[in-house]
Motif scaffolding. Structure first.
Motif, PDB file in Angstrom:
ATOM      1  N   ASP A  10     -11.153  -3.621   0.012  1.00 50.32           N
ATOM      2  CA  ASP A  10      -9.830  -3.019   0.175  1.00 50.32           C
ATOM      3  C   ASP A  10     -10.051  -1.544   0.503  1.00 50.32           C
ATOM      4  OD1 ASP A  10      -7.404  -1.761  -0.175  1.00 50.32           O
ATOM      5  OD2 ASP A  10      -7.012  -2.612  -2.152  1.00 50.32           O
ATOM      6  N   ILE A  11      -9.645  -1.136   1.693  1.00 54.00           N
ATOM      7  CA  ILE A  11      -9.959   0.217   2.182  1.00 54.00           C
ATOM      8  C   ILE A  11      -9.278   1.314   1.347  1.00 54.00           C
ATOM      9  CG2 ILE A  11      -8.127   0.528   3.916  1.00 54.00           C
ATOM     10  CD1 ILE A  11     -10.453   1.354   5.878  1.00 54.00           C
ATOM     11  N   ASN A  24       1.324   2.404  13.182  1.00 53.99           N
ATOM     12  CA  ASN A  24       2.151   2.174  14.373  1.00 53.99           C
ATOM     13  C   ASN A  24       2.532   3.539  14.932  1.00 53.99           C
ATOM     14  OD1 ASN A  24       4.708   3.059  13.145  1.00 53.99           O
ATOM     15  ND2 ASN A  24       4.468   1.230  11.889  1.00 53.99           N
ATOM     16  N   GLY A  31       3.677  -2.661   7.337  1.00 51.97           N
ATOM     17  CA  GLY A  31       3.058  -3.679   6.482  1.00 51.97           C
ATOM     18  C   GLY A  31       1.546  -3.572   6.538  1.00 51.97           C
ATOM     19  N   VAL A  33      -2.392  -3.123   6.316  1.00 51.79           N
ATOM     20  CA  VAL A  33      -3.217  -2.045   5.757  1.00 51.79           C
ATOM     21  C   VAL A  33      -2.426  -0.731   5.717  1.00 51.79           C
ATOM     22  CG1 VAL A  33      -4.385  -1.427   7.941  1.00 51.79           C
ATOM     23  CG2 VAL A  33      -5.551  -1.083   5.756  1.00 51.79           C
ATOM     24  N   ASP A  34      -1.550  -0.533   6.680  1.00 53.58           N
ATOM     25  CA  ASP A  34      -0.703   0.668   6.737  1.00 53.58           C
ATOM     26  C   ASP A  34       0.162   0.759   5.463  1.00 53.58           C
ATOM     27  OD1 ASP A  34       0.560   2.908   7.758  1.00 53.58           O
ATOM     28  OD2 ASP A  34       1.728   1.834   9.265  1.00 53.58           O
ATOM     29  N   SER A 117      -5.771  -3.621  14.864  1.00 51.17           N
ATOM     30  CA  SER A 117      -5.016  -4.495  15.801  1.00 51.17           C
ATOM     31  C   SER A 117      -5.211  -5.997  15.607  1.00 51.17           C
ATOM     32  CB  SER A 117      -5.317  -4.160  17.274  1.00 51.17           C
ATOM     33  OG  SER A 117      -4.682  -2.959  17.645  1.00 51.17           O
ATOM     34  N   GLY A 119      -4.476  -7.830  12.943  1.00 52.95           N
ATOM     35  CA  GLY A 119      -3.504  -8.425  12.028  1.00 52.95           C
ATOM     36  C   GLY A 119      -2.238  -8.768  12.786  1.00 52.95           C
ATOM     37  N   VAL A 120      -1.141  -8.112  12.448  1.00 54.78           N
ATOM     38  CA  VAL A 120       0.137  -8.440  13.097  1.00 54.78           C
ATOM     39  C   VAL A 120       0.146  -8.088  14.587  1.00 54.78           C
ATOM     40  CG1 VAL A 120       1.433  -8.211  10.946  1.00 54.78           C
ATOM     41  CG2 VAL A 120       1.391  -6.314  12.531  1.00 54.78           C
TER      42      VAL A 120
HETATM   43  N1  AR6 Z   1      -7.994  -2.947   3.354  1.00 55.86           N
HETATM   44  C1  AR6 Z   1      -8.639  -3.323   4.478  1.00 55.86           C
HETATM   45  N2  AR6 Z   1      -8.083  -4.111   5.430  1.00 55.86           N
HETATM   46  C2  AR6 Z   1      -6.814  -4.537   5.202  1.00 55.86           C
HETATM   47  C3  AR6 Z   1      -6.055  -4.190   4.057  1.00 55.86           C
HETATM   48  C4  AR6 Z   1      -6.706  -3.347   3.109  1.00 55.86           C
HETATM   49  N3  AR6 Z   1      -6.088  -2.942   2.005  1.00 55.86           N
HETATM   50  N4  AR6 Z   1      -4.831  -4.795   4.148  1.00 55.86           N
HETATM   51  C5  AR6 Z   1      -4.821  -5.498   5.293  1.00 55.86           C
HETATM   52  N5  AR6 Z   1      -6.010  -5.354   5.938  1.00 55.86           N
HETATM   53  P1  AR6 Z   1      -2.706  -5.037  10.154  1.00 55.86           P
HETATM   54  P2  AR6 Z   1      -2.597  -4.196  12.991  1.00 55.86           P
HETATM   55  C6  AR6 Z   1      -6.485  -5.949   7.215  1.00 55.86           C
HETATM   56  O1  AR6 Z   1      -1.665  -6.081  10.386  1.00 55.86           O
HETATM   57  O2  AR6 Z   1      -2.888  -5.580  13.480  1.00 55.86           O
HETATM   58  C7  AR6 Z   1       1.513  -2.483  10.271  1.00 55.86           C
HETATM   59  O3  AR6 Z   1       2.785  -2.938   9.907  1.00 55.86           O
HETATM   60  C8  AR6 Z   1      -5.766  -7.153   7.757  1.00 55.86           C
HETATM   61  O4  AR6 Z   1      -6.140  -8.339   7.041  1.00 55.86           O
HETATM   62  O5  AR6 Z   1      -2.625  -4.209   8.938  1.00 55.86           O
HETATM   63  O6  AR6 Z   1      -3.318  -3.044  13.632  1.00 55.86           O
HETATM   64  C9  AR6 Z   1       1.538  -1.161  11.043  1.00 55.86           C
HETATM   65  O7  AR6 Z   1       2.601  -0.331  10.615  1.00 55.86           O
HETATM   66  C10 AR6 Z   1      -6.315  -7.167   9.191  1.00 55.86           C
HETATM   67  O8  AR6 Z   1      -7.622  -7.746   9.218  1.00 55.86           O
HETATM   68  O9  AR6 Z   1      -2.806  -3.990  11.406  1.00 55.86           O
HETATM   69  C11 AR6 Z   1       1.729  -1.627  12.448  1.00 55.86           C
HETATM   70  O10 AR6 Z   1       3.075  -1.844  12.760  1.00 55.86           O
HETATM   71  C12 AR6 Z   1      -6.440  -5.672   9.518  1.00 55.86           C
HETATM   72  O11 AR6 Z   1      -6.343  -4.991   8.250  1.00 55.86           O
HETATM   73  C13 AR6 Z   1       0.968  -2.922  12.522  1.00 55.86           C
HETATM   74  O12 AR6 Z   1       0.921  -3.416  11.169  1.00 55.86           O
HETATM   75  C14 AR6 Z   1      -5.355  -5.120  10.441  1.00 55.86           C
HETATM   76  O13 AR6 Z   1      -4.114  -5.795  10.190  1.00 55.86           O
HETATM   77  C15 AR6 Z   1      -0.461  -2.733  12.969  1.00 55.86           C
HETATM   78  O14 AR6 Z   1      -1.038  -3.990  13.170  1.00 55.86           O
END
Ligand code: AR6
Length: 167
Positions: A10-11, A24, A31, A33-34, A117, A119-120
């Motif tokens: 967990d970062i 974003n 949502g 990691v942000d 990028s 994740g969502v």
């Molecule tokens: N530590 C490390 N990695 C994590 C954590 C954590 N605590 N939580 C989630 N991840 P995403 P994106 C991973 O969706 O695709 C947000 O709403 C997750 O499992 O967080 O760049 C922003 O505001 C995945 O492998 O980021 C943007 O709107 C990775 O982090 C949008 O999501 C990235 O997933 C950005 O989307």
């Protein structure tokens, strides 16, 4: 040369000079990691981000870490995956490159990245891992000694482990 390591974790718990946030373009939280970073860093981060007035895809801006163990948070909006024909690869590369430039500007030695990028934003995982590791390993570093990819799940860790064997 930058030492690269892939870990699962967990970062928000990283004790490093800088963590990177997959943000974003508003920089106002979201949502994934942000959301986790904004929650753990505390409300001062929201105020600091508001003062930055957003950030373009592939660019990067830095705030203090506030309540996090990391000194700095480098915020970069990665690209939303459409079909690969909208400059997604170049924009993802820019997110890693410009985040590393920010880390250098703040004299960081250790930097942790999430998988930007994938994740969502739905960037294909192995394709993203190859771009991430190529960009990090070719970065002309002065202060940065070590970069870790902090994978939140085993599938992500496996993809980056495999991409590392190819780079
Ligand atoms: N530590 C490390 N990695 C994590 C954590 C954590 N605590 N939580 C989630 N991840 P995403 P994106 C991973 O969706 O695709 C947000 O709403 C997750 O499992 O967080 O760049 C922003 O505001 C995945 O492998 O980021 C943007 O709107 C990775 O982090 C949008 O999501 C990235 O997933 C950005 O989307």
């Amino acid at each position: 040369m930058i030492q690269i390591e892939i870990i699962k974790g967990d970062i928000t718990q990283s004790h490093v000079d800088a963590i990177v946030n997959a943000a974003n373009t508003t920089l106002m939280g979201g949502g994934g990691v942000d959301g986790a970073i904004h929650c753990a860093a505390g409300p001062e981060l929201d105020a600091a981000c508001e003062a930055l007035h957003g950030c373009k895809t592939g660019e990067a801006k830095t705030t203090p870490g506030f309540n996090l163990p990391a000194k700095f948070i480098i915020h970069t909006p990665g690209p939303i995956w459409h079909d690969g024909k909208n400059n997604e690869d170049e924009l993802l590369k820019n997110s890693y490159f410009n985040s590393l430039k920010e880390a250098e500007a703040h004299q960081c030695h250790t930097v942790d990245f999430p998988s930007i990028s994938t994740g969502v934003y739905h960037f294909p995982l192995l394709r993203a891992a190859k771009i991430a590791l190529n960009t990090i390993s070719n970065f002309p570093s002065y202060s940065i000694e070590k970069v870790r990819i902090v994978a939140f799940d085993l599938q992500t860790k496996a993809a980056y482990d495999y991409a590392l064997t190819l780079s």
